[in-house]
Design a protein around this motif. Structure first.
Motif, PDB file in Angstrom:
ATOM      1  N   GLY A  62       0.725  -1.354   0.097  1.00 44.81           N
ATOM      2  CA  GLY A  62       0.045  -0.092   0.048  1.00 44.81           C
ATOM      3  C   GLY A  62       0.937   1.266   0.082  1.00 44.81           C
ATOM      4  O   GLY A  62       0.449   2.220  -0.410  1.00 44.81           O
ATOM      5  N   GLY A  63       2.004   1.270   0.370  1.00 45.47           N
ATOM      6  CA  GLY A  63       3.190   2.410   0.185  1.00 45.47           C
ATOM      7  C   GLY A  63       2.965   3.066   1.413  1.00 45.47           C
ATOM      8  O   GLY A  63       3.639   4.223   1.688  1.00 45.47           O
ATOM      9  N   LEU A  64       2.222   2.767   2.602  1.00 41.69           N
ATOM     10  CA  LEU A  64       2.297   3.696   3.866  1.00 41.69           C
ATOM     11  C   LEU A  64       3.385   3.417   4.682  1.00 41.69           C
ATOM     12  O   LEU A  64       3.790   2.217   4.780  1.00 41.69           O
ATOM     13  CB  LEU A  64       0.927   3.180   4.734  1.00 41.69           C
ATOM     14  N   ILE A  65       3.645   4.479   5.203  1.00 44.19           N
ATOM     15  CA  ILE A  65       5.146   4.516   5.865  1.00 44.19           C
ATOM     16  C   ILE A  65       4.827   5.253   7.206  1.00 44.19           C
ATOM     17  O   ILE A  65       4.338   6.337   7.520  1.00 44.19           O
ATOM     18  CB  ILE A  65       6.202   5.250   5.091  1.00 44.19           C
ATOM     19  N   TYR A  66       5.127   4.338   8.403  1.00 43.21           N
ATOM     20  CA  TYR A  66       4.850   5.094   9.635  1.00 43.21           C
ATOM     21  C   TYR A  66       6.086   5.840  10.136  1.00 43.21           C
ATOM     22  O   TYR A  66       6.998   5.492  10.532  1.00 43.21           O
ATOM     23  CB  TYR A  66       4.657   3.872  10.566  1.00 43.21           C
ATOM     24  N   LEU A  67       5.489   7.270  10.213  1.00 45.47           N
ATOM     25  CA  LEU A  67       6.524   8.225  10.576  1.00 45.47           C
ATOM     26  C   LEU A  67       5.881   8.863  11.499  1.00 45.47           C
ATOM     27  O   LEU A  67       4.520   9.314  11.589  1.00 45.47           O
ATOM     28  CB  LEU A  67       6.906   9.282   9.319  1.00 45.47           C
ATOM     29  N   GLY A  68       6.545   9.680  12.532  1.00 44.18           N
ATOM     30  CA  GLY A  68       5.996  10.851  13.530  1.00 44.18           C
ATOM     31  C   GLY A  68       6.994  11.605  14.208  1.00 44.18           C
ATOM     32  O   GLY A  68       8.208  11.554  14.099  1.00 44.18           O
ATOM     33  N   GLY A  69       6.569  12.061  15.408  1.00 41.64           N
ATOM     34  CA  GLY A  69       7.406  13.063  16.124  1.00 41.64           C
ATOM     35  C   GLY A  69       7.260  14.311  15.478  1.00 41.64           C
ATOM     36  O   GLY A  69       7.922  15.152  16.051  1.00 41.64           O
ATOM     37  N   GLY A  70       6.339  14.825  14.760  1.00 44.04           N
ATOM     38  CA  GLY A  70       6.188  16.012  14.150  1.00 44.04           C
ATOM     39  C   GLY A  70       6.660  16.349  12.859  1.00 44.04           C
ATOM     40  O   GLY A  70       7.435  17.234  12.459  1.00 44.04           O
ATOM     41  N   THR A  71       6.298  15.585  11.795  1.00 44.68           N
ATOM     42  CA  THR A  71       6.848  15.608  10.451  1.00 44.68           C
ATOM     43  C   THR A  71       6.074  16.828   9.960  1.00 44.68           C
ATOM     44  O   THR A  71       4.983  17.097  10.427  1.00 44.68           O
ATOM     45  CB  THR A  71       6.386  14.266   9.508  1.00 44.68           C
ATOM     46  N   PRO A  72       6.433  17.476   8.906  1.00 37.88           N
ATOM     47  CA  PRO A  72       6.015  18.637   8.304  1.00 37.88           C
ATOM     48  C   PRO A  72       4.395  18.306   7.772  1.00 37.88           C
ATOM     49  O   PRO A  72       3.532  19.172   7.825  1.00 37.88           O
ATOM     50  CB  PRO A  72       6.842  18.718   6.895  1.00 37.88           C
ATOM     51  N   VAL A  73       4.239  16.923   7.389  1.00 36.19           N
ATOM     52  CA  VAL A  73       2.841  16.762   6.992  1.00 36.19           C
ATOM     53  C   VAL A  73       2.044  16.641   8.472  1.00 36.19           C
ATOM     54  O   VAL A  73       0.719  17.183   8.218  1.00 36.19           O
ATOM     55  CB  VAL A  73       2.656  15.100   6.458  1.00 36.19           C
ATOM     56  N   GLN A  74       2.428  16.066   9.356  1.00 37.74           N
ATOM     57  CA  GLN A  74       1.627  16.026  10.725  1.00 37.74           C
ATOM     58  C   GLN A  74       1.550  17.382  10.909  1.00 37.74           C
ATOM     59  O   GLN A  74       0.317  17.737  11.510  1.00 37.74           O
ATOM     60  CB  GLN A  74       2.432  15.499  11.637  1.00 37.74           C
ATOM     61  N   GLN A  75       2.630  18.457  11.025  1.00 37.21           N
ATOM     62  CA  GLN A  75       2.357  19.551  11.208  1.00 37.21           C
ATOM     63  C   GLN A  75       1.333  20.432  10.488  1.00 37.21           C
ATOM     64  O   GLN A  75       0.391  21.276  10.906  1.00 37.21           O
ATOM     65  CB  GLN A  75       3.618  20.571  11.322  1.00 37.21           C
ATOM     66  N   ALA A  76       1.419  20.115   9.107  1.00 40.49           N
ATOM     67  CA  ALA A  76       0.475  20.916   8.274  1.00 40.49           C
ATOM     68  C   ALA A  76      -1.140  20.442   8.644  1.00 40.49           C
ATOM     69  O   ALA A  76      -2.086  21.177   8.582  1.00 40.49           O
ATOM     70  CB  ALA A  76       0.708  20.512   6.871  1.00 40.49           C
ATOM     71  N   ALA A  77      -1.179  19.208   9.148  1.00 39.48           N
ATOM     72  CA  ALA A  77      -2.623  18.619   9.198  1.00 39.48           C
ATOM     73  C   ALA A  77      -3.104  18.738  10.472  1.00 39.48           C
ATOM     74  O   ALA A  77      -4.072  18.613  11.206  1.00 39.48           O
ATOM     75  CB  ALA A  77      -2.486  17.193   9.013  1.00 39.48           C
ATOM     76  N   GLY A  78      -2.072  19.710  11.526  1.00 39.47           N
ATOM     77  CA  GLY A  78      -2.521  20.014  12.659  1.00 39.47           C
ATOM     78  C   GLY A  78      -2.457  19.364  13.803  1.00 39.47           C
ATOM     79  O   GLY A  78      -2.909  19.209  14.871  1.00 39.47           O
ATOM     80  N   PHE A  79      -1.469  17.855  13.629  1.00 39.94           N
ATOM     81  CA  PHE A  79      -1.248  17.055  14.754  1.00 39.94           C
ATOM     82  C   PHE A  79      -0.071  17.427  15.519  1.00 39.94           C
ATOM     83  O   PHE A  79       1.125  17.936  15.078  1.00 39.94           O
ATOM     84  CB  PHE A  79      -1.066  15.659  14.126  1.00 39.94           C
ATOM     85  N   ASP A  80      -0.165  17.578  16.828  1.00 37.27           N
ATOM     86  CA  ASP A  80       0.732  18.033  17.513  1.00 37.27           C
ATOM     87  C   ASP A  80       1.621  16.631  18.206  1.00 37.27           C
ATOM     88  O   ASP A  80       1.169  16.172  19.346  1.00 37.27           O
ATOM     89  CB  ASP A  80       0.236  18.951  18.899  1.00 37.27           C
ATOM     90  N   ASP A  81       2.453  16.072  17.338  1.00 39.88           N
ATOM     91  CA  ASP A  81       3.065  14.939  17.531  1.00 39.88           C
ATOM     92  C   ASP A  81       4.504  15.344  17.843  1.00 39.88           C
ATOM     93  O   ASP A  81       4.906  16.436  18.018  1.00 39.88           O
ATOM     94  CB  ASP A  81       3.169  14.133  16.562  1.00 39.88           C
ATOM     95  N   THR A  82       5.080  14.379  18.750  1.00 39.95           N
ATOM     96  CA  THR A  82       6.484  14.804  19.441  1.00 39.95           C
ATOM     97  C   THR A  82       7.179  13.409  19.228  1.00 39.95           C
ATOM     98  O   THR A  82       6.320  12.218  19.421  1.00 39.95           O
ATOM     99  CB  THR A  82       6.584  15.253  20.703  1.00 39.95           C
ATOM    100  N   PRO A  83       8.697  13.205  19.259  1.00 40.67           N
ATOM    101  CA  PRO A  83       9.115  12.074  19.495  1.00 40.67           C
ATOM    102  C   PRO A  83       8.668  11.157  20.721  1.00 40.67           C
ATOM    103  O   PRO A  83       8.609  10.165  20.596  1.00 40.67           O
ATOM    104  CB  PRO A  83      10.698  12.430  19.442  1.00 40.67           C
ATOM    105  N   GLU A  84       8.436  11.796  21.948  1.00 37.46           N
ATOM    106  CA  GLU A  84       8.049  11.214  22.966  1.00 37.46           C
ATOM    107  C   GLU A  84       6.916  10.665  23.100  1.00 37.46           C
ATOM    108  O   GLU A  84       6.704   9.487  23.597  1.00 37.46           O
ATOM    109  CB  GLU A  84       8.288  12.427  24.189  1.00 37.46           C
ATOM    110  N   GLU A  85       5.865  11.289  22.280  1.00 36.14           N
ATOM    111  CA  GLU A  85       4.548  10.765  22.273  1.00 36.14           C
ATOM    112  C   GLU A  85       4.609   9.488  21.194  1.00 36.14           C
ATOM    113  O   GLU A  85       4.035   8.374  21.487  1.00 36.14           O
ATOM    114  CB  GLU A  85       3.568  11.778  21.652  1.00 36.14           C
ATOM    115  N   LEU A  86       5.445   9.724  20.266  1.00 37.84           N
ATOM    116  CA  LEU A  86       5.642   8.453  19.273  1.00 37.84           C
ATOM    117  C   LEU A  86       6.495   7.259  19.986  1.00 37.84           C
ATOM    118  O   LEU A  86       5.816   6.113  19.877  1.00 37.84           O
ATOM    119  CB  LEU A  86       6.498   8.967  18.040  1.00 37.84           C
ATOM    120  N   PHE A  87       7.173   7.595  20.921  1.00 39.76           N
ATOM    121  CA  PHE A  87       7.980   6.512  21.598  1.00 39.76           C
ATOM    122  C   PHE A  87       6.955   5.839  22.524  1.00 39.76           C
ATOM    123  O   PHE A  87       6.842   4.519  22.670  1.00 39.76           O
ATOM    124  CB  PHE A  87       9.104   7.418  22.466  1.00 39.76           C
TER     125      PHE A  87
END
Ligand SMILES: Cc1cc2nc3c(=O)[nH]c(=O)nc-3n(C[C@H](O)[C@H](O)[C@H](O)COP(=O)(O)OP(=O)(O)OC[C@H]3O[C@@H](n4cnc5c(N)ncnc54)[C@H](O)[C@@H]3O)c2cc1C
Length: 484
Positions: A62-87
């Protein structure tokens, strides 16, 4: 015995076909990532791929790639993610026995890895797609792909969508690998196709110094001065290995793999002394609740009892259904909640009352009725005290007719993928029984054990693991001093 392949000795090798600093075995996502990183760190790289072209299972995904911690896409979409929350999320979803160091490394390196993928020419639209769990039907990027906003994870880590899909419509695996292979082609590294690697070559000191392969029916030997990286896929297409290690997966009709997933990479590593890890686990998707609205229904096991919050990621449901409920589960819907699922599944039983369905399907008298009665009572209060299903999914099932979908493993829409493989260190070094690295030997992707451990964190975690740890393996192999 499914776990033996030969191991050849360097002193027996009369002639090498070619040599390189780093040899990468297999050109899927992990192999492309390892090869590019090794090349960028100054190594002369040779990739050996058994098929006529690169891509592997990665190009069928499907090509989905699990990434987080505050990627530019997450930021643009309004998600307040951090490496600690991903962890925190990855630790919780990987229990029991999460690999804390790898999870920490991935959580802290995830945003950088996003930028690396973009720098290779993999584009990601700055957008969110509301239907969770699988890749969007549009070219939108971000989805909730691991039940991050569902119980119990919503209370453990701040929910954030982390499934990143490269910018193309629908299934993105072919496009993703097209971008990755183009990036490989832009580098001064060599790829040989139609070369099936069969055996590793070890020198007197126990170091892996090459591979023996088959090309057009002939044996050819390649020498590696710094290291060999095994990125040859998993073992989901090897019936014998599946039966030996994860027999439950043998009952799953759709195998998420391609021909190359025959376990040879894992067996070669094991023959060199590599330890196997988490071979008894698997990713299992039970795709009956797509669209996610179908999570307003109620899953029951063979005792007519609920066992999970139905609104969660279908991968968590599949693992629970197969490994802990024996693959004997059904989904009950009523007239209000019923619609055809993604698989177009027909109900196995339809009845005007729950009692009728219960009798037709052969549940013990009263059990399904009791389950529905209890569920309806709490749903009418907007609560799910048993599993914490979200309020918007809690609709009392009281509008006949009722429909029961057969989600037993023999007939339901299951698919599965192996997650076990060679045990590796933080740099992709294949580890031996003492926990030490086997000199010159690396593994990544599904040839190695998935870093998130026993659970399958969410759609996208396999490609994330393959690319992130593939790069680390290639980079570390490149940094070794040349042998000979
Ligand atoms: C339908 C489907 C959908 C999926 N969707 C997703 C998703 O959205 N996100 C996600 O993260 N995962 C997804 N997966 C799982 C994911 O695709 C794989 O786990 C992942 O691609 C594995 O990558 P890899 O690099 O380890 O292996 P591969 O991509 O399979 O690469 C291995 C390569 O090694 C080659 N090879 C094998 N043996 C040898 C040998 N002996 N010598 C030389 N070459 C060899 C193979 O030909 C292949 O090219 C999906 C899988 C399927 C089937």
């Amino acid at each position: 015995m499914t776990l033996t392949t030969d191991l050849r000795l360097a002193e027996e090798m009369r002639q090498y076909e070619a040599e390189a600093d780093v040899i990468v075995v297999g050109l899927g996502c992990a192999g492309a990532s390892a090869a590019m990183q090794a090349c960028d760190e100054g190594a002369e790289v040779l990739v050996l791929e058994r098929a006529g072209g690169g891509g592997g299972t990665s190009a069928n995904s499907g090509g989905l790639i699990y990434l987080g911690g505050g990627t530019p896409v997450q930021q643009a979409a309004g998600f307040d993610d951090t490496p600690e929350e991903l962890f925190k999320f990855l630790m919780a979803v990987s229990a029991p026995g999460p690999d804390e160091l790898k999870i920490r490394l991935f959580s802290e390196g995830s945003v950088d890895h996003f930028h690396w993928l973009e720098a290779q020419g993999v584009p990601f639209k700055r957008s969110f797609f509301p239907e969770p769990s699988m890749e969007s039907s549009t070219d939108d990027c971000l989805v909730f792909s691991g039940g991050e906003n569902c119980a119990p994870f919503d209370l453990i880590a701040r929910p954030a969508a982390r499934g990143h899909k490269p910018m193309t419509e629908g299934k993105a695996g072919p496009f993703f690998m097209q971008c990755m292979l183009a990036a490989v082609a832009r580098r001064p590294l060599r790829v040989e196709y139609d070369v099936c690697v069969e055996t590793l070559v070890r020198d007197r000191d126990g170091r892996i110094v090459g591979v023996v392969a088959r090309r057009a029916g002939h044996e050819v030997v390649f020498r590696a001065r710094r290291g060999v990286v095994l990125t040859a896929g998993g073992f989901v297409m090897n019936e014998e290995m599946v039966a030996d290690h994860v027999p439950q997966l043998g009952r799953v009709g759709t195998r998420s793999g391609t021909e190359g997933d025959d376990g040879r990479g894992i067996r070669m590593g094991a023959a060199a002394g590599g330890v196997l890890l988490r071979m008894e686990h698997a990713e299992v998707a039970l795709a009956a609740t797509i669209p996610n609205r179908l999570g307003r229904g109620v899953y029951v096991n063979e005792h007519g009892m609920r066992f999970i919050n139905e609104d969660t990621y279908y991968g968590h449901i599949g693992i629970e259904a197969l490994f802990r409920q024996g693959g004997r589960v059904w989904l009950l819907l009523d007239d209000l909640t019923f619609e055809r699922n993604f698989m177009g599944q027909e109900p196995a039983f339809v009845g005007e009352t729950v009692a009728e369905i219960e009798a037709e399907a052969g549940f013990a008298e009263g059990v399904l009725q009791a389950t529905v009665e209890q569920y309806n009572l709490s749903a009418s209060r907007g609560e799910d005290p048993l599993f914490g299903k979200r309020a918007e999914f809690l609709v009392p099932l009281e509008s006949p007719p009722y429909a029961l979908l057969d989600c037993t493993v023999e007939t339901g829409p299951y698919s599965g993928l192996t997650v076990g493989g060679l045990s590796t260190g933080l740099h992709g070094e294949v580890l031996d029984i003492e926990g030490g690295p086997i000199p010159g030997l690396y593994a990544a992707g599904r040839t190695a054990a998935l870093f998130t451990g026993r659970g399958y964190a969410g759609s996208g975690i396999s490609l994330a693991d393959a690319s992130f740890f593939g790069r680390r393996a290639g980079g570390h192999a490149a940094a070794q001093s040349s042998k000979g």
